[in-house]
Design an enzyme around this catalytic site. Structure first.
Site, PDB file in Angstrom:
ATOM      1  N   ARG A 172       0.819  -1.207   0.000  1.00  0.00           N
ATOM      2  CA  ARG A 172       0.000   0.000   0.000  1.00  0.00           C
ATOM      3  C   ARG A 172       0.863   1.271   0.000  1.00  0.00           C
ATOM      4  O   ARG A 172       0.510   2.280   0.571  1.00  0.00           O
ATOM      5  CB  ARG A 172      -0.937  -0.005   1.206  1.00  0.00           C
ATOM      6  CG  ARG A 172      -2.004  -1.084   1.105  1.00  0.00           C
ATOM      7  CD  ARG A 172      -3.131  -0.854   2.081  1.00  0.00           C
ATOM      8  NE  ARG A 172      -2.683  -0.935   3.457  1.00  0.00           N
ATOM      9  CZ  ARG A 172      -3.451  -0.655   4.507  1.00  0.00           C
ATOM     10  NH1 ARG A 172      -4.694  -0.263   4.323  1.00  0.00           N
ATOM     11  NH2 ARG A 172      -2.988  -0.766   5.732  1.00  0.00           N
ATOM     12  N   ARG A 176       1.379   9.187  -5.627  1.00  0.00           N
ATOM     13  CA  ARG A 176       0.408  10.192  -6.052  1.00  0.00           C
ATOM     14  C   ARG A 176       0.858  10.853  -7.344  1.00  0.00           C
ATOM     15  O   ARG A 176       2.000  11.286  -7.441  1.00  0.00           O
ATOM     16  CB  ARG A 176       0.304  11.272  -4.978  1.00  0.00           C
ATOM     17  CG  ARG A 176      -1.048  11.355  -4.349  1.00  0.00           C
ATOM     18  CD  ARG A 176      -1.075  12.475  -3.349  1.00  0.00           C
ATOM     19  NE  ARG A 176      -1.427  11.933  -2.050  1.00  0.00           N
ATOM     20  CZ  ARG A 176      -1.029  12.408  -0.906  1.00  0.00           C
ATOM     21  NH1 ARG A 176      -0.244  13.451  -0.869  1.00  0.00           N
ATOM     22  NH2 ARG A 176      -1.421  11.856   0.208  1.00  0.00           N
ATOM     23  N   ARG A 249      10.304  -4.434  16.893  1.00  0.00           N
ATOM     24  CA  ARG A 249      11.426  -3.549  16.615  1.00  0.00           C
ATOM     25  C   ARG A 249      11.442  -2.482  17.692  1.00  0.00           C
ATOM     26  O   ARG A 249      10.398  -2.049  18.182  1.00  0.00           O
ATOM     27  CB  ARG A 249      11.273  -2.890  15.239  1.00  0.00           C
ATOM     28  CG  ARG A 249      11.503  -3.847  14.090  1.00  0.00           C
ATOM     29  CD  ARG A 249      12.941  -4.319  13.997  1.00  0.00           C
ATOM     30  NE  ARG A 249      13.824  -3.280  13.448  1.00  0.00           N
ATOM     31  CZ  ARG A 249      15.139  -3.323  13.521  1.00  0.00           C
ATOM     32  NH1 ARG A 249      15.750  -4.331  14.134  1.00  0.00           N
ATOM     33  NH2 ARG A 249      15.876  -2.353  12.993  1.00  0.00           N
ATOM     34  N   ARG A 280      15.375   9.121  10.676  1.00  0.00           N
ATOM     35  CA  ARG A 280      14.822  10.459  10.474  1.00  0.00           C
ATOM     36  C   ARG A 280      15.287  11.407  11.569  1.00  0.00           C
ATOM     37  O   ARG A 280      15.735  10.980  12.637  1.00  0.00           O
ATOM     38  CB  ARG A 280      13.293  10.426  10.414  1.00  0.00           C
ATOM     39  CG  ARG A 280      12.601   9.826  11.621  1.00  0.00           C
ATOM     40  CD  ARG A 280      11.093   9.765  11.382  1.00  0.00           C
ATOM     41  NE  ARG A 280      10.382   9.248  12.535  1.00  0.00           N
ATOM     42  CZ  ARG A 280       9.051   9.231  12.653  1.00  0.00           C
ATOM     43  NH1 ARG A 280       8.307   9.712  11.678  1.00  0.00           N
ATOM     44  NH2 ARG A 280       8.476   8.740  13.721  1.00  0.00           N
ATOM     45  N   GLU A 300      16.288   9.516  15.262  1.00  0.00           N
ATOM     46  CA  GLU A 300      15.582   8.265  15.568  1.00  0.00           C
ATOM     47  C   GLU A 300      16.321   7.085  14.944  1.00  0.00           C
ATOM     48  O   GLU A 300      16.476   7.021  13.727  1.00  0.00           O
ATOM     49  CB  GLU A 300      14.152   8.365  15.025  1.00  0.00           C
ATOM     50  CG  GLU A 300      13.223   7.281  15.487  1.00  0.00           C
ATOM     51  CD  GLU A 300      11.777   7.583  15.084  1.00  0.00           C
ATOM     52  OE1 GLU A 300      11.187   6.727  14.388  1.00  0.00           O
ATOM     53  OE2 GLU A 300      11.248   8.655  15.440  1.00  0.00           O
ATOM     54  N   TYR A 348       0.046  -2.976  14.307  1.00  0.00           N
ATOM     55  CA  TYR A 348       0.426  -1.573  14.213  1.00  0.00           C
ATOM     56  C   TYR A 348      -0.842  -0.726  14.107  1.00  0.00           C
ATOM     57  O   TYR A 348      -1.598  -0.840  13.146  1.00  0.00           O
ATOM     58  CB  TYR A 348       1.319  -1.314  13.006  1.00  0.00           C
ATOM     59  CG  TYR A 348       1.822   0.114  12.980  1.00  0.00           C
ATOM     60  CD1 TYR A 348       3.028   0.450  13.584  1.00  0.00           C
ATOM     61  CD2 TYR A 348       1.069   1.128  12.391  1.00  0.00           C
ATOM     62  CE1 TYR A 348       3.480   1.761  13.606  1.00  0.00           C
ATOM     63  CE2 TYR A 348       1.510   2.432  12.405  1.00  0.00           C
ATOM     64  CZ  TYR A 348       2.713   2.744  13.006  1.00  0.00           C
ATOM     65  OH  TYR A 348       3.147   4.038  13.030  1.00  0.00           O
ATOM     66  N   ASP A 350      -2.509   3.247  14.202  1.00  0.00           N
ATOM     67  CA  ASP A 350      -2.387   4.697  14.297  1.00  0.00           C
ATOM     68  C   ASP A 350      -3.219   5.147  15.490  1.00  0.00           C
ATOM     69  O   ASP A 350      -4.049   4.397  16.014  1.00  0.00           O
ATOM     70  CB  ASP A 350      -2.885   5.365  13.016  1.00  0.00           C
ATOM     71  CG  ASP A 350      -1.906   5.186  11.855  1.00  0.00           C
ATOM     72  OD1 ASP A 350      -0.686   5.210  12.110  1.00  0.00           O
ATOM     73  OD2 ASP A 350      -2.367   5.027  10.705  1.00  0.00           O
TER      74      ASP A 350
END
Length: 369
Positions: A172, A176, A249, A280, A300, A348, A350
């Site tokens: 996924r 765009r 992780r 990042r 991170e 996972y 959100d």
């Protein structure tokens, strides 16, 4: 008669939402957490008057208006739009992959030109049936984007070669064909003004809370305080790793105060080359359009997880999902324990999904009482 109706293990978003809703319905709740603060991974620490996301960047986004209205009842959200960029060997690219990215890579201007370039690279790769993440990514976006913007970042994140990772991880992948740098497609998005602590503090202001309290160090005593347990920790740890440990992780964060008012000009930069050890750099003041004279950045680093380390996200490959099903079967037989959250469900989530799950759990439990 036990002192509490619910012992809630974990003062993160799932536990706090459950406690708030249960308390509204007259249930007595005790929330415990092994950390010395509430909020779980969305906890913010005030440094140089900047709300620093201590456990990585958290941007709230959802298409669920009910959930959006729900969180806005605790805090006012700003209009922050997540528009991270990627850095590869000194070159900067827009994320998610969009026409700005394709223009920078290939000089193309129209969506048709971009699609043709991706198709040309896909055909040249000779991949028909993708067998791993590398092949899946190349078949979706071509070799240039894969090499520069996916391969190194993904291998750092998962701690293994992209050819060893299952293809479903990246199926996924957001691509765009518009000049739109908004990372999320969700209708509602923002950061709570004043940080996430405001939300959790309001949720728990009428609840008994004990911090620096490890459930496993006082399991019997704590369990005897309540009729039911809402457990948001690792499901395999709850069962003493009876079938073996699930894989996770972990992350390491390095926070740094800098004597400048603007370090990188954006909240998040992903470093996609393999040789840079962190994935990042977050500059927190940009989440709330800060104008402070100093700034705080966080590097991170994804790291391997072992028992005793902080788990940040599950490794949902086929092997681990099969193992989780064994623990889930044990959990289904529990009459006084309910599992929830990212670690309890080994999934996972959100933030909006955590809230949805917590609200659903409250409704199921209280309707059954």
């Amino acid at each position: 008669m036990k002192k509490y109706d619910y012992l809630i293990v974990g003062a993160g978003l799932f536990g706090a939402t459950f406690a708030y809703e249960a308390n509204k319905k007259g249930k007595r709740c005790l929330v415990i957490d092994k950390r010395n603060h509430i909020g779980g991974n969305i906890y913010c620490k005030k440094i140089e008057n900047i709300n620093v996301h201590q456990y990585g960047a958290h941007i709230f986004h959802t298409n669920n208006k009910k959930v959006w209205d729900y969180v806005n009842s605790f805090a006012e959200f700003n209009g922050y739009i997540n528009s991270p960029i990627a850095s590869y060997k000194g070159e900067i690219y827009n994320l998610p992959f969009n026409m700005n990215t394709f223009n920078k890579l290939w000089g193309v201007i129209t969506p048709e030109e971009a699609k043709a370039k991706i198709e040309e690279q896909r055909k040249a790769s000779g991949i028909i049936e993708p067998k791993n993440l590398e092949e899946q990514a190349i078949s979706l976006v071509g070799t240039d984007i894969y090499t520069k913007l996916i391969k190194g970042y993904t291998e750092k994140q998962w701690g293994r070669s992209a050819t060893e990772l299952p293809s479903f991880i990246i199926k996924r992948l957001p691509v765009r064909f518009t000049y739109d740098n908004n990372y999320f497609n969700d209708r509602y998005q923002g950061i709570p003004e004043g940080g996430y602590n405001i939300i959790i503090e309001k949720m728990l202001e009428e609840i008994d809370v004990k911090l620096s309290t490890d459930f496993f160090e006082n399991r019997e005593k704590l369990s005897n305080l309540a009729e039911k347990i809402i457990f948001t920790g690792m499901i395999d740890e709850f069962y003493n790793y009876e079938f073996g440990s699930l894989e996770y992780r972990s992350l390491k964060f390095e926070h740094e105060i800098l004597e400048c008012d603007n370090y990188q000009g954006v909240a998040v930069i992903n470093y996609t080359e393999r040789d840079i050890p962190y994935t990042r750099v977050i500059e927190h003041k940009h989440f709330e359009y800060g104008t402070q004279n100093k700034t705080v950045i966080t590097k991170e680093y994804p790291i391997d997880w072992k028992i005793g380390d902080e788990p940040y996200y599950p490794v949902n490959d086929e092997k681990n999902n099969k193992l989780f099903e064994k623990y889930k079967e044990l959990a289904s037989k529990e009459k006084s324990v309910v599992f929830g959250g990212r670690l309890g469900d080994y999934k996972y989530y959100d933030m909006h999904q955590v809230i949805e799950a917590a609200l659903k759990t409250v409704n199921i439990l209280l309707e059954s009482n």
